[in-house]
Scaffold this active site. Structure first.
Site, PDB file in Angstrom:
ATOM      1  N   ILE A  89      43.605  57.587   9.664  1.00 53.86           N
ATOM      2  CA  ILE A  89      42.899  58.615  10.436  1.00 53.86           C
ATOM      3  C   ILE A  89      43.922  59.578  11.012  1.00 53.86           C
ATOM      4  O   ILE A  89      44.834  59.160  11.745  1.00 53.86           O
ATOM      5  CB  ILE A  89      42.082  57.989  11.577  1.00 53.86           C
ATOM      6  CG1 ILE A  89      41.091  56.963  11.025  1.00 53.86           C
ATOM      7  CG2 ILE A  89      41.347  59.066  12.367  1.00 53.86           C
ATOM      8  CD1 ILE A  89      40.415  56.143  12.100  1.00 53.86           C
ATOM      9  N   GLY A  90      43.791  60.870  10.730  1.00 52.95           N
ATOM     10  CA  GLY A  90      44.741  61.866  11.209  1.00 52.95           C
ATOM     11  C   GLY A  90      44.165  62.726  12.312  1.00 52.95           C
ATOM     12  O   GLY A  90      43.762  63.871  12.077  1.00 52.95           O
ATOM     13  N   GLU A 148      33.054  54.670  14.390  1.00 53.75           N
ATOM     14  CA  GLU A 148      34.330  54.092  14.817  1.00 53.75           C
ATOM     15  C   GLU A 148      34.213  53.285  16.092  1.00 53.75           C
ATOM     16  O   GLU A 148      34.930  52.304  16.289  1.00 53.75           O
ATOM     17  CB  GLU A 148      35.354  55.211  15.008  1.00 53.75           C
ATOM     18  CG  GLU A 148      36.717  54.718  15.421  1.00 53.75           C
ATOM     19  CD  GLU A 148      37.742  55.837  15.561  1.00 53.75           C
ATOM     20  OE1 GLU A 148      38.870  55.552  15.998  1.00 53.75           O
ATOM     21  OE2 GLU A 148      37.412  56.996  15.247  1.00 53.75           O
TER      22      GLU A 148
END
Length: 379
Positions: free
Chosen positions: A130-131, A251
């Site tokens: 995840i960026g 998430e």
């Protein structure tokens, strides 16, 4: 202002048979795991384990069969997650792809992207990171400064991402990048876009960050004129903020937000039975876990029904993190180290250090409580 809603849900009739299959698989494959494996739980990265999980159809379970998925329900998938987390299985190599990167590609990706990436996630061959966070843009994510500049055939990316879990082991990252200046300081969320970034790209470097245990689970990523082709833009240019925040319900409300420490309680139960104060304390822990499970199941059901329960998910994560972080300390106070097996003490020591990060991953406690307060009309 609408309040928070948690309609009661339960696992489907197929759950008992599915649990039995999972438990047999996990007992066999995990019989020689050292204590550090369950201590890291879903952050543990093991490609071979993920490939075995993929062979059994337990990745991408809800996705269309056309892309390798199983077309099963979100609540059946929930059963798989519970069982994996209950033993602290090292699911990290497929966790992000299954939980949010794959669903994002399925929902907003091009047909080419779906056919390229989804079957490889399902098989356990492709790992995603995840960026989002940057050195000065963690909780204030919209202030991120990593830029994607339009060039012929694609985009040139410069900047840094940080706290990127397992990036040094992964193949791709979905990165939130600035593709246009914000029109004013109050509209920082505008001008952001999401891209699939090949982590082997020229000009991209990854520097591991050691945690308290000495493991390199976190990373800093530097982009130096990294080229990303047009074909790897996800969704609409400029719509990255809405896309990224929609992912957060996936998430934040899964069972990993309250079960990460559970293997320690399971491992220590035999020893706790000999301690006078243990039954009441263990009962309280299990009661909290049961309540959190119902809340988390409710969010899974809402997601299955096509809703986006972002605020309910924020509450599950905040309450779940409190539970996960309190559990190791509670066990430490209850056990007698002179009578406790070495593997329990080792797991306790590891989890005590790892648990500090639970309330940072996926959004800090302060940000989550702000989201909840707004929903309740308190700010």
């Amino acid at each position: 202002m609408a309040g928070l809603q948690f309609p009661l849900r339960d696992t489907p009739p197929t759950a008992p048979a599915l649990r039995a299959e999972l438990r047999a698989f996990l007992a066999e494959i995990g019989r020689d795991w050292p204590p550090i494996v369950p201590a890291y739980s879903w952050m543990g990265f093991d490609r071979e384990f993920s490939r075995e999980v993929g062979k059994r159809g337990w990745i991408g379970m809800t996705w269309p069969k056309a892309y390798g998925g199983g077309e099963r329900t979100a609540l059946e998938r929930y059963v798989v997650l519970e069982e994996m987390l209950a033993v602290g299985a090292p699911v990290g190599a497929h966790w992000i792809g299954d939980r949010q990167s794959g669903p994002l590609i399925l929902r907003l990706g091009t047909e080419e992207q779906r056919r390229e990436f989804l079957p490889r996630i399902v098989s356990g061959e492709l790992a995603f990171a995840i960026g989002l966070s940057e050195p000065d843009s963690g909780s204030d994510l919209a202030s991120l400064r990593t830029r994607a500049e339009k060039v012929p055939g694609g985009w040139k990316v410069n900047g840094r991402k940080v706290w990127t879990s397992s990036a040094h082991c992964c193949d791709f990252m979905i990165a939130l990048l600035r593709t246009a200046p914000a029109p004013d300081p109050k509209a920082k969320h505008q001008g952001l876009s999401q891209f699939l970034v090949d982590l082997r790209s020229s000009g991209l470097s990854i520097r591991p960050i050691l945690d308290l245990v000495g493991q390199d689970g976190f990373n800093e990523i530097t982009f130096d004129d990294v080229f990303v082709p047009d074909s790897l833009l996800v969704g609409q240019e400029g719509n990255g903020w809405e896309q990224a925040t929609a992912e957060l319900a996936f998430e934040r409300a899964g069972p990993e937000r309250y079960l990460s420490s559970l293997p320690l309680l399971t491992e220590a139960l035999d020893d706790l039975r000999a301690e006078p104060a243990a039954p009441e304390a263990a009962g309280r822990l299990l009661a909290r876990a049961s309540t959190l499970r119902q809340m988390s199941l409710s969010v899974a059901g809402m997601l299955q029904d096509g809703h986006t329960p972002a605020r309910e998910a924020a509450l599950v994560k905040d309450a779940g993190n409190d539970f996960e972080q309190a559990l190791p300390e509670t066990i430490r106070r209850l056990i007698d180290p002179t009578r406790t097996p070495p593997q329990v003490l080792e797991m306790l020591g590891l989890m005590t250090m790892v648990a500090r990060s639970y309330s940072l991953r996926g959004g800090t406690r302060e940000i989550l409580r702000g989201i909840i307060a707004r929903q309740l009309g308190l700010r």
